[in-house]
Design a protein around this motif. Sequence first.
Motif, short mmCIF file in Angstrom:
data_model
loop_
_atom_site.label_atom_id
_atom_site.label_comp_id
_atom_site.label_asym_id
_atom_site.label_seq_id
_atom_site.Cartn_x
_atom_site.Cartn_y
_atom_site.Cartn_z
N VAL A 44 0.87 -1.17 0.00
CA VAL A 44 0.00 0.00 0.00
C VAL A 44 0.91 1.22 0.00
CG1 VAL A 44 -1.78 1.26 1.27
CG2 VAL A 44 -1.79 -1.23 1.28
N ASP A 45 0.62 2.16 -0.90
CA ASP A 45 1.45 3.36 -1.03
C ASP A 45 0.63 4.61 -0.79
OD1 ASP A 45 3.99 2.21 -1.81
OD2 ASP A 45 2.98 1.60 -3.65
N GLY A 46 1.17 5.51 0.05
CA GLY A 46 0.55 6.81 0.25
C GLY A 46 0.66 7.62 -1.02
N ILE A 47 -0.40 8.36 -1.35
CA ILE A 47 -0.40 9.10 -2.62
C ILE A 47 -0.62 10.60 -2.43
CG2 ILE A 47 -1.07 7.11 -4.00
CD1 ILE A 47 -3.93 8.28 -4.05
N ASP A 48 -0.76 11.07 -1.18
CA ASP A 48 -0.93 12.50 -0.97
C ASP A 48 -0.28 12.92 0.35
OD1 ASP A 48 -2.68 11.54 0.97
OD2 ASP A 48 -4.46 12.47 0.12
N GLY A 49 -0.16 14.21 0.54
CA GLY A 49 0.36 14.73 1.80
C GLY A 49 1.87 14.93 1.79
N LEU A 50 2.34 15.54 2.86
CA LEU A 50 3.76 15.83 3.02
C LEU A 50 4.57 14.59 3.37
CD1 LEU A 50 3.43 19.16 5.04
CD2 LEU A 50 3.90 18.88 2.59
N ILE A 51 3.90 13.61 3.99
CA ILE A 51 4.55 12.35 4.38
C ILE A 51 3.71 11.22 3.80
CG2 ILE A 51 5.27 10.90 6.30
CD1 ILE A 51 5.36 13.52 7.99
N ARG A 52 4.30 10.44 2.93
CA ARG A 52 3.58 9.34 2.28
C ARG A 52 4.22 8.02 2.69
NH1 ARG A 52 3.12 12.25 -3.67
NH2 ARG A 52 2.39 14.22 -2.79
N GLY A 53 3.45 7.24 3.39
CA GLY A 53 3.94 5.94 3.84
C GLY A 53 3.86 4.90 2.73
N HIS A 54 4.83 4.02 2.71
CA HIS A 54 4.86 2.90 1.77
C HIS A 54 5.00 1.64 2.62
CE1 HIS A 54 5.16 5.67 -1.56
NE2 HIS A 54 6.15 6.28 -0.92
N VAL A 55 3.93 0.83 2.65
CA VAL A 55 3.88 -0.35 3.50
C VAL A 55 3.91 -1.60 2.63
CG1 VAL A 55 2.53 -1.62 5.21
CG2 VAL A 55 2.51 0.89 5.21
N LYS A 56 4.83 -2.50 2.96
CA LYS A 56 4.90 -3.80 2.30
C LYS A 56 4.70 -4.85 3.37
CE LYS A 56 6.17 -6.97 -0.76
NZ LYS A 56 5.39 -7.32 -1.90
N GLY A 57 3.75 -5.74 3.16
CA GLY A 57 3.49 -6.82 4.11
C GLY A 57 3.69 -8.17 3.46
N THR A 58 4.29 -9.08 4.20
CA THR A 58 4.42 -10.46 3.74
C THR A 58 3.97 -11.40 4.84
OG1 THR A 58 6.73 -10.60 4.46
CG2 THR A 58 6.35 -9.97 2.18
N ILE A 59 3.44 -12.53 4.44
CA ILE A 59 2.99 -13.55 5.38
C ILE A 59 3.55 -14.88 4.89
CG2 ILE A 59 1.02 -14.73 6.41
CD1 ILE A 59 -0.60 -12.12 5.75
N GLU A 60 4.26 -15.55 5.78
CA GLU A 60 4.79 -16.86 5.42
C GLU A 60 4.23 -17.91 6.38
OE1 GLU A 60 9.13 -17.37 6.42
OE2 GLU A 60 8.95 -15.23 6.81
N PRO A 61 3.86 -19.07 5.85
CA PRO A 61 3.37 -20.14 6.71
C PRO A 61 4.50 -20.70 7.56
CG PRO A 61 3.51 -20.90 4.45
CD PRO A 61 3.88 -19.46 4.44
N LEU A 62 4.17 -21.09 8.77
CA LEU A 62 5.14 -21.70 9.67
C LEU A 62 4.68 -23.12 10.01
CD1 LEU A 62 5.73 -18.78 12.19
CD2 LEU A 62 7.17 -19.44 10.25
N GLY A 63 5.64 -24.00 10.19
CA GLY A 63 5.34 -25.38 10.60
C GLY A 63 4.39 -26.05 9.64
N ASP A 64 3.25 -26.47 10.19
CA ASP A 64 2.26 -27.21 9.40
C ASP A 64 1.27 -26.29 8.69
OD1 ASP A 64 0.90 -26.24 11.57
OD2 ASP A 64 0.20 -28.19 12.29
#
Length: 148
Positions: A79-99
């Motif tokens: 998800v990328d911020g598209i307006d304002g003086l500060i635009r956050g860029h968030v990258k999320g990943t999910i990996e399975p663990l164990g079973d």
Amino acid sequence: MSAIKESVDISCRPEEVFSYVTDPSHLPEWQESAVSVRPVGDAPLAVGSRVVVTRRIGRRDIPMTSEVTELDPPRSWRVDGIDGLIRGHVKGTIEPLGDGERSRLTMSLDFETHGIGKVLVPLVVRPHLRKEMPRNEQTLKKLLEGSA
């Protein structure tokens, strides 16, 4: 500056974690600074979807528009911020663990700054978020594991 990166292991399947964290309506439940969320349009979440998140920064509530730029269920999103003086860029990943009944959620946050945002990010925003992000992930873990 490098991105702020945090991980947490959650006793839930990746599909459940992905579904919850990519639903913008849940943000105020697990992110301290998120006050409210308003989708732009009524289509289901997809690449190109936009949302306005109002965040409390200091004593001010500031609306910020973000756009989904990647969506790969149940593995990752961006998800990328598209307006304002500060635009956050968030990258999320999910990996399975164990079973596959557990997951590791990793979130990375970086910023694009404009104007006074170039001063605010290193002095105020980054230090605050370095403290908030681990708390947010612990809140998320409790909510998803049913111990909140």
